[in-house]
Design a protein around this motif. Structure first.
Motif, PDB file in Angstrom:
ATOM      1  N   ALA A   1      -6.701   6.997 -27.600  1.00  0.00           N
ATOM      2  CA  ALA A   1      -6.181   7.891 -28.640  1.00  0.00           C
ATOM      3  C   ALA A   1      -7.129   9.052 -28.935  1.00  0.00           C
ATOM      4  O   ALA A   1      -6.732  10.011 -29.599  1.00  0.00           O
ATOM      5  CB  ALA A   1      -5.907   7.100 -29.919  1.00  0.00           C
TER       6      ALA A   1
ATOM      7  N   HIS B   1      -3.873  12.186 -28.258  1.00  0.00           N
ATOM      8  CA  HIS B   1      -3.373  11.611 -29.502  1.00  0.00           C
ATOM      9  C   HIS B   1      -2.412  12.542 -30.218  1.00  0.00           C
ATOM     10  O   HIS B   1      -2.319  13.721 -29.921  1.00  0.00           O
ATOM     11  CB  HIS B   1      -4.542  11.286 -30.432  1.00  0.00           C
TER      12      HIS B   1
ATOM     13  N   ILE C   1      -0.647   7.537 -29.451  1.00  0.00           N
ATOM     14  CA  ILE C   1      -0.380   8.348 -28.257  1.00  0.00           C
ATOM     15  C   ILE C   1       1.111   8.262 -27.961  1.00  0.00           C
ATOM     16  O   ILE C   1       1.784   7.306 -28.370  1.00  0.00           O
ATOM     17  CB  ILE C   1      -1.202   7.877 -27.037  1.00  0.00           C
TER      18      ILE C   1
END
Length: 406
Positions: A133, A137, A147
């Motif tokens: 992430a 992200h 994500i």
């Protein structure tokens, strides 16, 4: 025989709860909502299929675990149907997928004890999952812990919790107390670095709720594996120092703490969410306003972060307390499985996964009641979220196998 009778009684109560909730939802409208009836029947069918398969092919494991999971899932799907039908349908699909994952793992995994040799696999998986992430992200309410893959939003840390707990179980199962700091350091330095790495990734994502859960898992497993309070104290001190650093570094974290300290001061702005949650809980009283009779629309993120406040408003604090008791029994049955097995790896797995569930419940419910700062994590098996429900059934399958071994 008494245990089997108790299992059957609890299963019948699960069906009764499912029928009562979805029948109530069906008659809320002037014209009966047949969709609620169909959804209730599908849920009952999934529960029945799971119970038949588990009891026929794996009769020796702890059946209370899957029944508790079904009770919580029934409550979650019903409340989500009341809030948003589309989200409830997705949750039903995730529940079905979770059941498939649970059954598949119980069938495929021959013996948990055989998996201790794959420590490097769990290590690599944890090292790869945790920072995902950070690189790709999407921001959700200030945190960057999601994500997006193929139209689906996924929270990597949900899957990281599983690999993290299994890795620690594999890394700590050979620990021997030699009353020597240097020898202890040689045994503990690698898992310690993995813990720091994982917490660092979560802090970087501003996901302090998950950081608390990872800390709870590592602290519990460290104490059980070593039996030394000094390591627990040292770990706790380091965590406090890390929390202070995160507070100084991220304005998002500072804002959460300010809201927690005095939510009423910010009731019209950043503290609106937590204040509305407290209003809802208080308006529901002990027995609630009735399913469909509350005003959950005033609460932001009511399908995930504040779903427990919705439950307390419409079904009452007594019902909410019952949910907390089920979570406690869930934790107890997991810990009970760890005490009944001699294999160290299986024992630490059961302890780590049970601690994961307990910590997640304490963090989110503590946030709803403003005992700790509110963090954006899900209430296990109840809040909307595919990543959460799939990983919970994954953990449940491992606990089921461990209970069979015991």
């Amino acid at each position: 025989m008494k245990i089997k009778r108790d299992e059957i009684k609890l299963l019948l109560l699960t069906y009764l709860l499912c029928i009562a909730l979805f029948t109530n939802l069906a008659i809320l409208k002037d014209d009966m909502d047949k969709g609620a009836i169909y959804m209730g029947l599908i849920v009952c069918g999934l529960i029945t299929a799971t119970q038949i398969l588990i009891r026929k092919f794996y009769p020796h494991g702890d059946k209370f675990l899957i029944t508790f999971a079904c009770i919580l899932s029934v409550i979650g799907i019903a409340v989500l149907y009341r809030l948003d039908t589309d989200i409830a349908i997705k949750q039903l699909m995730y529940f079905a997928a979770g059941i498939v994952v649970f059954i598949a793992l119980v069938v495929i995994i021959p013996d948990i004890r055989d998996f201790v040799k794959y420590k490097k696999v769990y290590l690599i998986a944890t090292l790869l999952i945790m920072p995902l992430a950070l690189f790709a992200h999407q921001e959700v309410y200030g945190a960057t812990n999601w994500i997006r893959i193929g139209g689906f939003s996924i929270q990597p840390s949900e899957f990281g919790k599983i690999t993290f707990a299994i890795y620690l179980a594999a890394a700590l199962h050979d620990y021997e107390d030699k009353n020597n700091i240097i020898e202890d350091f040689k045994q503990l330095w690698q898992p310690a670095l993995v813990v720091v790495y994982s917490l660092g990734c979560l802090v970087g994502q501003k996901d302090l709720g998950s950081a608390l859960i990872f800390f709870g898992i590592s602290l519990t497993m460290l104490y059980v594996a070593t039996g030394k309070k000094k390591y627990v104290v040292i770990t706790f001190i380091l965590f406090v120092l890390g929390s202070i650093f995160a507070y100084k570094l991220f304005p998002h974290v500072q804002q959460r703490v300010l809201i927690w300290r005095d939510p009423w001061k910010y009731k019209d702005t950043t503290g609106y969410q937590i204040v509305q949650g407290l209003y809802s809980i208080s308006s529901g009283g002990m027995f609630g306003s009735g399913l469909g009779q509350g005003y959950p629309g005033f609460m932001p993120v009511n399908t995930s972060d504040l779903i427990f406040a919705v439950i307390c408003e419409e079904l009452g604090m007594v019902f909410g307390l019952g949910i907390m008791i089920i979570y406690f029994l869930f934790f107890y049955r997991g810990m009970r499985a760890s005490f009944r097995i001699k294999d160290r790896f299986s024992q630490l797995n059961a302890i780590g996964l049970s601690a994961m569930i307990a910590c997640q419940v304490l963090v989110i419910i503590g946030g709803v009641f403003a005992v700790i700062p509110l963090t954006g994590i899900t209430l296990p098996l109840i809040s909307a979220g595919g990543s959460s429900i799939i990983t919970m059934f994954f953990a449940l399958a491992i606990l089921q196998k461990i209970s069979e071994e015991g």
